[in-house]
Design an enzyme around this catalytic site. Structure first.
Site, PDB file in Angstrom:
ATOM      1  N   HIS A  26       0.835  -1.208   0.000  1.00 49.06           N
ATOM      2  CA  HIS A  26       0.000   0.000   0.000  1.00 49.06           C
ATOM      3  C   HIS A  26       0.863   1.249   0.000  1.00 49.06           C
ATOM      4  O   HIS A  26       2.017   1.234   0.440  1.00 49.06           O
ATOM      5  CB  HIS A  26      -0.950   0.010   1.207  1.00 49.06           C
ATOM      6  CG  HIS A  26      -0.283   0.306   2.517  1.00 49.06           C
ATOM      7  ND1 HIS A  26      -0.118   1.593   2.997  1.00 49.06           N
ATOM      8  CD2 HIS A  26       0.245  -0.512   3.454  1.00 49.06           C
ATOM      9  CE1 HIS A  26       0.492   1.544   4.163  1.00 49.06           C
ATOM     10  NE2 HIS A  26       0.722   0.283   4.473  1.00 49.06           N
ATOM     11  N   CYS A  27       0.287   2.333  -0.517  1.00 49.66           N
ATOM     12  CA  CYS A  27       0.930   3.644  -0.440  1.00 49.66           C
ATOM     13  C   CYS A  27       0.094   4.498   0.496  1.00 49.66           C
ATOM     14  O   CYS A  27      -0.519   4.003   1.432  1.00 49.66           O
ATOM     15  CB  CYS A  27       1.077   4.261  -1.829  1.00 49.66           C
ATOM     16  SG  CYS A  27      -0.489   4.471  -2.705  1.00 49.66           S
ATOM     17  N   VAL A  28       0.025   5.797   0.248  1.00 49.35           N
ATOM     18  CA  VAL A  28      -0.676   6.688   1.168  1.00 49.35           C
ATOM     19  C   VAL A  28      -2.171   6.430   1.186  1.00 49.35           C
ATOM     20  O   VAL A  28      -2.814   6.498   2.234  1.00 49.35           O
ATOM     21  CB  VAL A  28      -0.403   8.167   0.790  1.00 49.35           C
ATOM     22  CG1 VAL A  28      -1.139   9.105   1.739  1.00 49.35           C
ATOM     23  CG2 VAL A  28       1.089   8.449   0.852  1.00 49.35           C
ATOM     24  N   ARG A  30      -3.769   3.842  -1.259  1.00 52.59           N
ATOM     25  CA  ARG A  30      -4.208   2.744  -2.119  1.00 52.59           C
ATOM     26  C   ARG A  30      -3.615   1.395  -1.726  1.00 52.59           C
ATOM     27  O   ARG A  30      -2.468   1.315  -1.285  1.00 52.59           O
ATOM     28  CB  ARG A  30      -3.802   3.010  -3.572  1.00 52.59           C
ATOM     29  CG  ARG A  30      -4.121   4.389  -4.059  1.00 52.59           C
ATOM     30  CD  ARG A  30      -3.655   4.582  -5.487  1.00 52.59           C
ATOM     31  NE  ARG A  30      -3.710   5.990  -5.851  1.00 52.59           N
ATOM     32  CZ  ARG A  30      -3.623   6.441  -7.091  1.00 52.59           C
ATOM     33  NH1 ARG A  30      -3.491   5.621  -8.077  1.00 52.59           N
ATOM     34  NH2 ARG A  30      -3.673   7.738  -7.330  1.00 52.59           N
TER      35      ARG A  30
END
Length: 634
Positions: A26-28, A30
């Protein structure tokens, strides 16, 4: 975990289960999946889940946009799926070169982005306190704050050695050891001394030689904060590791594999990989500055205007390593600086929507999206508010373009990779320099971006999904401000009645979905829209259509007619076949079915009706095939 357990289970089921997942991280905002087959994933159902903002398929990734709660959803997801989070990001990149590049860059940098932003903010605030004269560079407070903020940047090759090794599927501790050797303090001290001699003297790549390795001159470089050398060294290490594991006996692999890898890779990194990669980085930095200097205003317009588009498709990952390389080589970067106003233009448009819209659901979405956008996280604003309304998103891009042009025109640069949104302002404080006009220009740029996004959205407006029920009741007609998702035409000729009048509780209660019912005048059923015959019951008494716009329509011919076991029904399409609006689907013998005592009232319902803000049925008492029957509203 319980809070997001059902959401995690639903996402897992609709991406095709664990067997269809190559990797997930995951990123910030998503969850980023690498799926074995994206066609298996049920994108429409995932988009409709409560807690999912949108789904984006780009850069070889299947991206499920969650919003600010993504870390919690991710941790719950890997537990529900039984995936080891330490290995969740390991995958073999596939697809074209561009997709593989984006996948690699995002996989390497995403795990450190949170700490990167945090330490950058601390470093930026330390520089700001020094510039304001609140702290002295000799004070312990400043030195400690600067050490905290500079720690990740100084030892960046160690962190990238970890993430890159994980991405390549090699030993993460070997990658860290290579990075640690590159920033070993003693070597930095050697570089400060008098060189033995200079290679390539008089050229742009003149290199002082301070030490030799087995008589071979070593070109020492400053690898602190560098990006490219460690990535290449780690890739080379993964290849050597694979080869070593094939030739070294299992009984001694544990220590001999890393022993030989370090003896081979680290010297080669100092002798060849590091210098060549550093020179390449310097050339890349010089090339970006050359392009930037051709026209900073045009560069600002393009980068500021298209930054949010890049974010949507994940293309911004291609610029992040360039910016990091610029910071490492030149100690400043103009590239990401020109995109700084884009998030403020986005929240300006959101504010205009929040004030102007009469739809309560949209207003409630706008508030958290606005707050997130202040801190630089714009995905909730993009996917939840501006992009669905189209015009506000375009206006925000215009605002970001103007802000980028202002920053480009003023030759403003960022000096650290720090926070986002308002926390990104300290990125523009040059360490050790007094406050000048730079910060004022940055503030002007983001203020102008914000104002343009808001004002243009107010002026040009948007198609407001106003409260459909309230306006319909007040005016006695469908409001013109509704966003019509799709029009479904009547599949039969007959008399329209409400679902509440249907003599079957499953339909009349709305448990199976919202819609209407028709008492047919003849025995022919036609497609209410173009799409796919998703379900064709063998008995012919019911058919489900998934339209091109995503509506899931069930046409159930008569009540309890399944008991006829197909008698009196003739289907003209097969399950999975494409159908066009108005195409004949089913024929049935109306008189014989009625003679056998069955009620031929035919419900027409939306089985995914919770996806829509409202479902409006025509007031006409009778309809012909092809007449407007249902309007789907978002």
């Amino acid at each position: 975990m319980e809070k997001y357990e059902q959401l995690a289970k639903d996402i897992l089921e609709n991406v095709g289960g664990v067997d269809n997942i190559n990797s997930v991280f995951h990123c910030v905002t998503r969850l980023r999946f690498k799926l074995k087959d994206e066609k298996i994933a049920n994108t429409d159902k995932i988009k409709a889940l409560d807690g999912v903002v949108s789904v984006i398929q780009s850069g070889g990734q299947y991206q499920v946009v969650i919003g600010n709660n993504v870390p919690d959803v991710y941790s719950t997801f890997v537990e529900v799926a039984g995936i080891n989070p330490e290995g969740a990001g390991e995958t073999k990149s596939e697809g074209n070169i561009f997709n593989r590049f984006i996948d690699f860059i995002s996989g390497v940098f995403t795990p450190v982005l949170g700490v990167l932003a945090a330490t950058g903010m601390i470093k930026g605030f330390a520089a700001m306190f020094l510039a304001f004269g609140w702290l002295s560079d000799k004070s312990g407070t400043y030195q400690l704050l600067y050490a905290i903020g500079d720690s990740l940047f100084y030892f960046f090759p160690i962190f990238l050695g970890y993430t890159a090794s994980k991405k390549f599927g090699s030993n993460i501790f070997i990658g860290m050891a290579i990075g640690a050797a590159m920033v070993y303090p003693t070597l930095a001290g050697i570089m400060a001394g008098k060189p033995l001699y200079t290679l390539f003297e008089g050229t742009v790549i003149a290199s002082p030689i301070h030490v030799t390795f087995l008589g071979i001159p070593v070109i020492l470089m400053s690898y602190s904060s560098s990006v490219i050398p460690i990535l290449i060294a780690t890739w080379f290490s993964s290849k050597v590791e694979k080869w070593m594991k094939q030739i070294i006996p299992d009984v001694v692999k544990t220590f001999l594999v890393p022993f030989f890898i370090l003896l081979i890779v680290v010297p080669l990194t100092f002798l060849v990989i590091g210098p060549v990669a550093t020179w390449a980085g310097q050339l890349l930095g010089a090339a970006t500055i050359w392009l930037y200097n051709l026209s900073p205003i045009v560069a600002g317009l393009l980068l500021g205007g298209f930054w949010q588009v890049f974010v949507i498709f994940g293309l911004h990952w291609g610029l992040i390593p360039i910016a990091m390389n610029n910071l490492a080589q030149m100690h400043f970067d103009p590239i990401l600086a020109m995109t700084f106003g884009a998030s403020f233009a986005q929240i300006g448009a959101v504010l205009a929507v929040m004030i102007k819209s009469k739809n309560e659901k949209l207003k409630s979405l706008s508030i958290p999206a606005f707050i997130s956008g202040i801190f630089g996280v714009t995905e909730p604003a993009i996917y939840g508010v501006t992009l669905p309304l189209k015009k506000p998103f375009i206006m925000s891009c215009i605002g970001g373009a103007v802000g980028g042009a202002i920053i480009g025109f003023a030759n403003v640069k960022s000096y650290i990779m720090g926070g986002l949104g308002i926390f990104g302002i300290p990125n523009f404080f040059k360490p050790g320099s007094p406050i000048g006009s730079t910060i004022l220009i940055v503030i002007i740029a983001i203020a102008v971006s914000f104002a343009i996004g808001a004002i243009l959205t107010f002026i040009f407006g948007f198609k407001d999904p106003a409260n459909a029920k309230a306006e319909t009741e007040a005016s006695g007609r469908e409001t013109e401000t509704l966003i019509e998702r799709e029009i479904l035409t009547s599949p039969l000729e007959g008399e329209v009645i409400t679902l509440a009048e249907v003599a079957d509780e499953a339909f009349s209660s709305g448990a199976l979905g919202k819609g209407t019912a028709i008492k047919p005048h003849n025995g022919k059923v036609f497609a209410p829209a173009s799409g796919v015959a998703a379900t064709v019951f063998p008995t012919g008494h019911a058919i489900g259509i998934k339209t091109d716009e995503g509506a899931e329509v069930l046409i159930h011919i008569g009540l309890n007619t399944v008991q006829l076991e197909g008698k009196y029904f003739t289907t003209h399409v097969k399950q999975g076949e494409r159908v066009e609006a108005g195409e004949l689907l089913v024929e049935f013998d109306l008189e014989k079915i009625t003679a056998e005592g069955y009620d031929v009232t035919t419900p027409v319902i939306l089985t995914n009706s919770d996806k829509y803000l409202d479902i409006l049925v025509v007031d006409d008492q009778t309809v012909k095939v092809g007449d407007r029957l249902i309007t789907l509203v978002i």
